[in-house]
Design a protein around this motif. Structure first.
Motif, mmCIF file in Angstrom:
data_model
loop_
_atom_site.group_PDB
_atom_site.id
_atom_site.type_symbol
_atom_site.label_atom_id
_atom_site.label_comp_id
_atom_site.label_asym_id
_atom_site.label_seq_id
_atom_site.Cartn_x
_atom_site.Cartn_y
_atom_site.Cartn_z
ATOM 1 N N ASP A 120 0.822 -1.219 0.000
ATOM 2 C CA ASP A 120 0.000 0.000 0.000
ATOM 3 C C ASP A 120 0.853 1.265 0.000
ATOM 4 O O ASP A 120 0.338 2.371 -0.042
ATOM 5 C CB ASP A 120 -1.003 -0.006 1.162
ATOM 6 N N LYS A 121 2.162 1.105 0.062
ATOM 7 C CA LYS A 121 3.085 2.246 -0.064
ATOM 8 C C LYS A 121 4.407 1.684 -0.603
ATOM 9 O O LYS A 121 4.617 0.468 -0.569
ATOM 10 C CB LYS A 121 3.287 2.925 1.289
ATOM 11 N N PRO A 122 5.303 2.543 -1.086
ATOM 12 C CA PRO A 122 6.552 2.026 -1.665
ATOM 13 C C PRO A 122 7.372 1.210 -0.665
ATOM 14 O O PRO A 122 7.574 1.653 0.473
ATOM 15 C CB PRO A 122 7.297 3.300 -2.073
ATOM 16 N N VAL A 123 7.808 0.058 -1.115
ATOM 17 C CA VAL A 123 8.604 -0.827 -0.251
ATOM 18 C C VAL A 123 9.760 -1.422 -1.054
ATOM 19 O O VAL A 123 9.790 -1.344 -2.281
ATOM 20 C CB VAL A 123 7.757 -2.000 0.309
ATOM 21 N N TYR A 124 10.717 -1.988 -0.340
ATOM 22 C CA TYR A 124 11.679 -2.877 -0.989
ATOM 23 C C TYR A 124 11.807 -4.137 -0.153
ATOM 24 O O TYR A 124 11.506 -4.126 1.052
ATOM 25 C CB TYR A 124 13.028 -2.191 -1.235
ATOM 26 N N ILE A 125 12.190 -5.200 -0.806
ATOM 27 C CA ILE A 125 12.363 -6.479 -0.111
ATOM 28 C C ILE A 125 13.833 -6.604 0.240
ATOM 29 O O ILE A 125 14.693 -6.479 -0.643
ATOM 30 C CB ILE A 125 11.925 -7.663 -1.004
ATOM 31 N N ASN A 126 14.132 -6.805 1.494
ATOM 32 C CA ASN A 126 15.518 -6.947 1.932
ATOM 33 C C ASN A 126 15.757 -8.376 2.416
ATOM 34 O O ASN A 126 15.065 -8.863 3.308
ATOM 35 C CB ASN A 126 15.819 -5.958 3.066
ATOM 36 N N ILE A 127 16.719 -9.021 1.810
ATOM 37 C CA ILE A 127 17.000 -10.422 2.140
ATOM 38 C C ILE A 127 18.429 -10.532 2.658
ATOM 39 O O ILE A 127 19.380 -10.174 1.955
ATOM 40 C CB ILE A 127 16.852 -11.322 0.891
ATOM 41 N N GLU A 128 18.560 -10.966 3.891
ATOM 42 C CA GLU A 128 19.885 -11.268 4.447
ATOM 43 C C GLU A 128 19.818 -12.698 4.946
ATOM 44 O O GLU A 128 19.320 -12.944 6.054
ATOM 45 C CB GLU A 128 20.228 -10.328 5.596
ATOM 46 N N ASP A 129 20.275 -13.605 4.132
ATOM 47 C CA ASP A 129 20.168 -15.027 4.450
ATOM 48 C C ASP A 129 18.708 -15.371 4.817
ATOM 49 O O ASP A 129 17.820 -15.070 4.047
ATOM 50 C CB ASP A 129 21.156 -15.415 5.560
ATOM 51 N N ALA A 130 18.511 -15.960 5.992
ATOM 52 C CA ALA A 130 17.149 -16.394 6.339
ATOM 53 C C ALA A 130 16.243 -15.231 6.739
ATOM 54 O O ALA A 130 15.033 -15.388 6.830
ATOM 55 C CB ALA A 130 17.219 -17.402 7.493
ATOM 56 N N ARG A 131 16.842 -14.053 6.981
ATOM 57 C CA ARG A 131 16.025 -12.918 7.425
ATOM 58 C C ARG A 131 15.511 -12.144 6.219
ATOM 59 O O ARG A 131 16.301 -11.628 5.413
ATOM 60 C CB ARG A 131 16.892 -12.017 8.304
ATOM 61 N N VAL A 132 14.201 -12.078 6.101
ATOM 62 C CA VAL A 132 13.583 -11.381 4.963
ATOM 63 C C VAL A 132 12.640 -10.315 5.509
ATOM 64 O O VAL A 132 11.764 -10.617 6.325
ATOM 65 C CB VAL A 132 12.789 -12.362 4.065
ATOM 66 N N ASP A 133 12.853 -9.072 5.091
ATOM 67 C CA ASP A 133 11.996 -7.970 5.546
ATOM 68 C C ASP A 133 11.399 -7.250 4.353
ATOM 69 O O ASP A 133 12.042 -7.127 3.310
ATOM 70 C CB ASP A 133 12.814 -6.905 6.299
ATOM 71 N N ILE A 134 10.188 -6.769 4.560
ATOM 72 C CA ILE A 134 9.604 -5.836 3.591
ATOM 73 C C ILE A 134 9.751 -4.457 4.216
ATOM 74 O O ILE A 134 9.155 -4.179 5.264
ATOM 75 C CB ILE A 134 8.129 -6.177 3.320
ATOM 76 N N ARG A 135 10.584 -3.623 3.604
ATOM 77 C CA ARG A 135 10.957 -2.353 4.246
ATOM 78 C C ARG A 135 10.381 -1.156 3.509
ATOM 79 O O ARG A 135 10.136 -1.224 2.293
ATOM 80 C CB ARG A 135 12.485 -2.219 4.289
ATOM 81 N N ASP A 136 10.258 -0.085 4.224
ATOM 82 C CA ASP A 136 9.762 1.157 3.638
ATOM 83 C C ASP A 136 10.765 1.681 2.599
ATOM 84 O O ASP A 136 11.963 1.743 2.855
ATOM 85 C CB ASP A 136 9.579 2.193 4.747
ATOM 86 N N ALA A 137 10.257 2.043 1.445
ATOM 87 C CA ALA A 137 11.128 2.570 0.380
ATOM 88 C C ALA A 137 10.783 4.020 0.060
ATOM 89 O O ALA A 137 11.082 4.506 -1.037
ATOM 90 C CB ALA A 137 11.011 1.693 -0.867
ATOM 91 N N GLY A 138 10.162 4.689 1.030
ATOM 92 C CA GLY A 138 9.769 6.074 0.803
ATOM 93 C C GLY A 138 10.928 6.961 0.381
ATOM 94 O O GLY A 138 10.792 7.824 -0.492
ATOM 95 N N ALA A 139 12.106 6.721 0.983
ATOM 96 C CA ALA A 139 13.268 7.572 0.662
ATOM 97 C C ALA A 139 13.853 7.246 -0.707
ATOM 98 O O ALA A 139 14.557 8.065 -1.297
ATOM 99 C CB ALA A 139 14.334 7.400 1.740
ATOM 100 N N MET A 140 13.560 6.054 -1.206
ATOM 101 C CA MET A 140 14.100 5.656 -2.527
ATOM 102 C C MET A 140 13.160 6.075 -3.657
ATOM 103 O O MET A 140 13.595 6.260 -4.792
ATOM 104 C CB MET A 140 14.220 4.129 -2.614
#
Lengths: 596, 78
Positions: A120-140
Motif C-alpha cells: 500500500d506504499k513504496p517498499v523494498y524487499i531486503n533479504i539477508e540469508d534467512a532474514r527477509v523484511d519488507i521495508r519502507d522505500a519512501g526515501a528511494m
C-alpha cells in the motif's frame, strides 16, 4: 533426490499481506523443469492467474536462478524473471546477466522468489540469508536506478545484489525495465512497470552461505577443463579488452578507449562484457556509467546522433529512468511522424521531436519517464497509443510484433539484414520480439555453411535432424527448423544458469551441460534426458501463452520487413519474400510437432 | 608450495573467481564469505584484501583470467 547445486528453497513474498514464507524446491519440479528459467516458467504457469491484468495486485511474478549459479562453472550467473508483461500482454521471460544478484540469492539460500500482491506504499524487499523484511522505500521512491543502488550500497558493509526500478517503473510505463545491480536489464515489455504497480522499488539480497555440489571431484574436473578452454581461447584478451564492441564495432576503438575505465564481469565469468566508463571531456566530462555493454551506450548514434558523449549521456539517463532504449527510440520515431502529420499536437512547452538531437531526446526521455504532457500518452507503449489514436495513427507505426518494436531488422536499431534464427525468432518467441532466445550459428551474418554442423551438434541437435536443417547435401538452410532448436538451446542454458552470449556459450555443448547438471545436482541426467526436459520447458512456455490468448494473428510477419531494403535471405543475400518467411514459420511448427 | 601473490587492483573485474576457488578448496563449498581473499567494491573500484588465514596456495591466482592476481613460488629456506 536433489544433492547439490540448488540452494533448496523458494521464497514467497506477498506484498498485500506483508508476509513472507519459504517452501523447499520439490524434487520432481527440479528434475522435470531443470531449474532457473525452466522452473520460473513452470511456477508462472501454475501461479499467474488466467487472464490477469499485468499491473493488478493479482498479478504474480517469479524470479530465479539455475542450479549452476553460484558455482565456479565459468559464466554461470544468468538470472530470469517471468511475468505477464503490460506492453505485449504475453507472459514473458525476462533475462539478465545476474552480475552479483544471482549468486547472492543462492548464497542467501534461495533459488527462486515469487512475488504476489501489492504494497500500500513504496517498499523494498531486503533479504539477508534467512532474514527477509519488507521495508519502507519512501526515501528511494523517485530516485533513478543508479541513485537507488548507491543508497543501498551506502548502508551496507558487504556486497549486495540489487534489482531496482527507476521513475519509469514507478509510473508504470509499458517501456519500463528493472535493472540488476544497475547494469543488466531485466524485462523488455514492461517488467519495471510490473514491479512499480506493486509499489516494489527494489529487491536487495546478501548471502553468506554457500553452494555445494553433489559430485565434487567430477564437477571440479569439468569446471577446471572448461576454464582452461577459456584460458587458451586466442581471442580472450581481445574480448576482455573490447567487450561487445569486438563483435559490433559501432564506434572507432580510440573513442571507446578514451572512455573505458575498467572491465567488469558477472560472478564466475572469465570473459566479462560489462564495463565502467567515464566521459572524458565536454559538458558531461567525469560522468561515470556502469553498463552491460559500451555498445548500448552508442545506440543513439544509430539514430543519427553525432556526438558519442551525448549518446552516452542520453543512455545513462534512459537507464537511470529504467527505460527500454529500443522502445524509446521506436516510440519517438512514431511520435515524430504523428506530430508531423497532425495526428497528435505537442504542447507549447514540448520540444520538437528530433531523434538526432540530444536536447530533444533528453527532454522526451524525462517526459515519458515522468508522464508529463504527451509523454504520458507515449509511456503506455505502442499498443496503447495506437488504440487511443485509432486508424489514423496506424500508418505511422513501425514494424510491431505483439505490440513491441522488433529491434533487429530493416529500419530498426540493429540494422541486421540477413534473415537468420534471431531475426525470425522475434516473431516466434511467445514473449514478444527479442533476439536473445534465437541464437544459432546465424548469429554472425554470412557464416559459411561448412561450420554449421559442429555448432548444431554443440546445441544438442541430433545428427538426423541436421540433415533436415541443412539438407542431405548440407547446402541449404532451413531457418525455421533451426530456430526450434535455438529455443531449446536457449532454454537449456537459461535453466542451468549459463550465459547465452555468443562469446561464452561457444565453449558449451549439450553433453557438457548434462554432465555439469548431473555432477552439481545428483539428478541422473543424460544428454537426451536434458533435451527432453528443456523441450518441456519451452512447450510449457508456449502453452502458457496460448492459454493467455496467443494465436497466429499475434505472430504475423511485419510487412515492413519485406519492402525495399528489407530482409535478405541468409545464404544468398537475395531479397526475402514474405512467402519464404511464412514457409519458415511453418517449418518451425512442424519441427516442434505443433499446429501453427 | 607457498606462493607470493601479487595483485593489480585495476585489473580486477569483480568476477569473484578467486573467492570461489579459495572457498571450494578450503570450505568445500562455493562461498565467497568463507574465502581468504576478499573483493570489496567501492563505486567503480575493487579492493583486493587477503585475510590472515590465507595459506598462500595460489589457487586464487590460478583462477584469475583478468591479470589481477599472479603468483610466484616462494623460496624455501632451511
Amino acid at each position: 533426490m536433489i544433492k547439490g547445486g540448488f540452494a533448496g528453497r523458494i521464497l514467497h513474498v506477498n506484498l498485500s499481506e506483508q508476509r513472507t514464507w519459504t517452501e523447499p524446491v520439490d524434487d520432481a519440479l527440479a528434475r522435470d523443469y531443470v531449474g532457473g528459467l525452466g522452473i520460473c516458467i513452470k511456477l508462472a504457469s501454475d501461479l499467474i492467474p488466467r487472464g490477469v491484468e499485468p499491473l493488478s495486485p493479482e498479478s504474480v511474478f517469479v524470479l530465479g536462478v539455475g542450479p549452476l549459479v553460484g558455482t565456479d562453472l565459468p559464466s554461470s550467473s544468468r538470472m530470469y524473471a517471468v511475468a505477464r508483461l503490460p506492453a505485449s500482454g504475453t507472459v514473458g521471460w525476462c533475462g539478465a546477466g545476474g552480475y552479483t544478484f544471482g549468486a547472492q540469492l543462492k548464497y542467501a539460500g534461495y533459488d527462486h522468489i515469487i512475488v504476489s500482491g501489492m504494497a500500500d506504499k513504496p517498499v523494498y524487499i531486503n533479504i539477508e540469508d534467512a532474514r527477509v523484511d519488507i521495508r519502507d522505500a519512501g526515501a528511494m521512491w523517485g530516485l533513478g536506478i543508479d541513485d537507488t543502488c548507491e543508497s543501498v550500497y551506502r548502508d551496507l558493509d558487504a556486497q549486495a545484489g540489487v534489482i531496482a526500478i527507476g521513475q519509469a517503473g514507478e509510473n508504470k510505463s509499458a517501456i519500463a525495465m528493472a535493472f540488476v545491480d544497475r547494469i543488466s536489464t531485466l524485462g523488455r515489455g514492461g517488467f519495471g512497470a510490473v514491479m512499480g504497480a506493486k509499489n516494489l522499488k527494489a529487491i536487495v539480497v546478501q548471502g553468506s552461505g554457500g553452494i555445494t555440489v553433489s559430485d565434487r571431484k567430477r564437477f571440479n574436473k569439468l569446471s577446471r577443463s572448461l576454464l582452461n578452454s577459456f584460458r587458451e581461447y586466442k581471442y580472450l584478451k581481445e574480448w576482455q579488452e573490447l567487450g561487445m564492441l569486438k563483435a559490433f564495432p559501432m564506434v572507432p576503438i580510440d573513442v571507446y578507449k578514451r572512455m573505458k575505465e575498467r572491465r567488469t564481469a558477472c560472478v564466475s565469468c572469465p570473459v566479462g562484457c560489462k564495463e565502467v566508463v567515464r566521459i572524458p571531456d565536454g559538458p558531461f566530462a567525469g560522468l561515470v556509467k556502469h553498463t552491460s555493454s559500451a555498445l548500448n551506450l552508442f545506440t543513439p548514434m544509430m539514430y543519427g546522433m553525432q556526438d558519442p558523449w551525448e549518446a552516452v549521456k542520453l543512455i545513462t539517463d534512459l537507464d537511470s529512468y529504467g527505460m527500454d532504449m529500443f522502445e524509446f527510440f521506436g516510440l519517438m520515431g512514431m511520435a515524430r511522424e504523428l506530430a508531423g502529420s497532425g495526428v497528435i499536437s505537442l504542447t507549447p512547452e514540448e520540444p520538437e521531436i528530433d531523434l538526432t538531437s540530444f536536447s530533444s531526446m533528453s527532454a522526451w526521455a524525462e517526459r515519458i519517464a515522468r508522464r508529463q504532457g504527451t509523454g504520458d500518452l507515449l509511456a503506455d507503449g505502442f499498443s496503447a497509443v495506437l488504440e487511443k489514436l485509432g486508424n489514423e495513427a496506424k500508418q505511422h507505426a513501425p514494424a510491431l510484433i505483439k505490440g513491441i518494436h522488433p529491434y533487429a531488422g530493416p529500419g530498426a536499431a540493429l540494422p541486421w539484414d540477413r534473415f537468420g534464427t534471431m531475426e525470425l525468432g522475434q516473431v516466434l518467441d511467445p514473449r514478444g520480439p527479442h533476439v536473445g532466445s534465437g541464437g544459432s550459428p546465424t548469429y554472425f551474418a554470412i557464416r559459411p555453411l561448412e561450420v554449421f554442423p559442429k555448432h548444431l551438434k554443440r546445441m544438442g541437435i541430433p545428427e538426423n535432424v541436421v540433415d533436415r536443417i541443412l539438407g542431405p547435401d548440407r547446402n541449404k538452410l532451413h531457418v525455421g527448423r533451426l530456430l526450434r532448436y535455438s529455443h531449446a538451446w536457449f532454454a537449456m542454458l537459461g535453466s542451468l544458469g549459463i550465459c547465452a552470449r555468443g562469446q561464452v556459450n561457444r565453449f558449451y555443448n549439450a553433453d557438457l551441460c548434462a554432465k555439469a547438471y548431473e555432477a552439481a545436482t545428483g539428478i541422473p541426467t543424460s544428454t537426451d534426458d536434458l533435451r527432453k526436459r528443456v523441450d518441456r520447458v519451452w512447450t510449457t512456455f508456449r502453452e502458457l501463452n496460448i492459454r493467455e490468448g496467443l494465436d497466429a494473428s499475434k505472430e504475423a510477419l511485419p510487412d515492413q520487413w519485406f519492402r525495399e531494403s528489407g530482409f535478405k535471405e541468409y545464404l544468398t543475400g537475395e531479397p526475402l519474400s514474405k512467402k519464404q518467411a511464412e514457409e519458415m514459420k511453418k517449418e518451425y511448427f512442424d519441427e516442434w510437432g505443433w499446429e501453427g | 608450495m607457498k606462493y607470493e601473490i601479487t595483485y593489480i587492483q585495476e585489473n580486477c573485474s569483480g568476477c569473484l573467481r578467486c573467492q570461489l576457488a579459495c572457498s571450494r578448496a578450503y570450505a568445500r563449498s562455493f562461498q565467497p564469505s568463507a574465502a581468504c581473499i576478499k573483493i570489496e567494491s567501492r563505486g567503480a573500484e575493487y579492493r583486493i584484501i587477503f585475510t590472515k588465514d590465507c595459506v598462500e596456495c595460489g589457487f586464487c591466482a590460478d583462477n584469475c583470467l583478468f591479470g589481477a592476481l599472479t603468483k610466484t613460488p616462494k623460496e624455501v629456506t632451511a
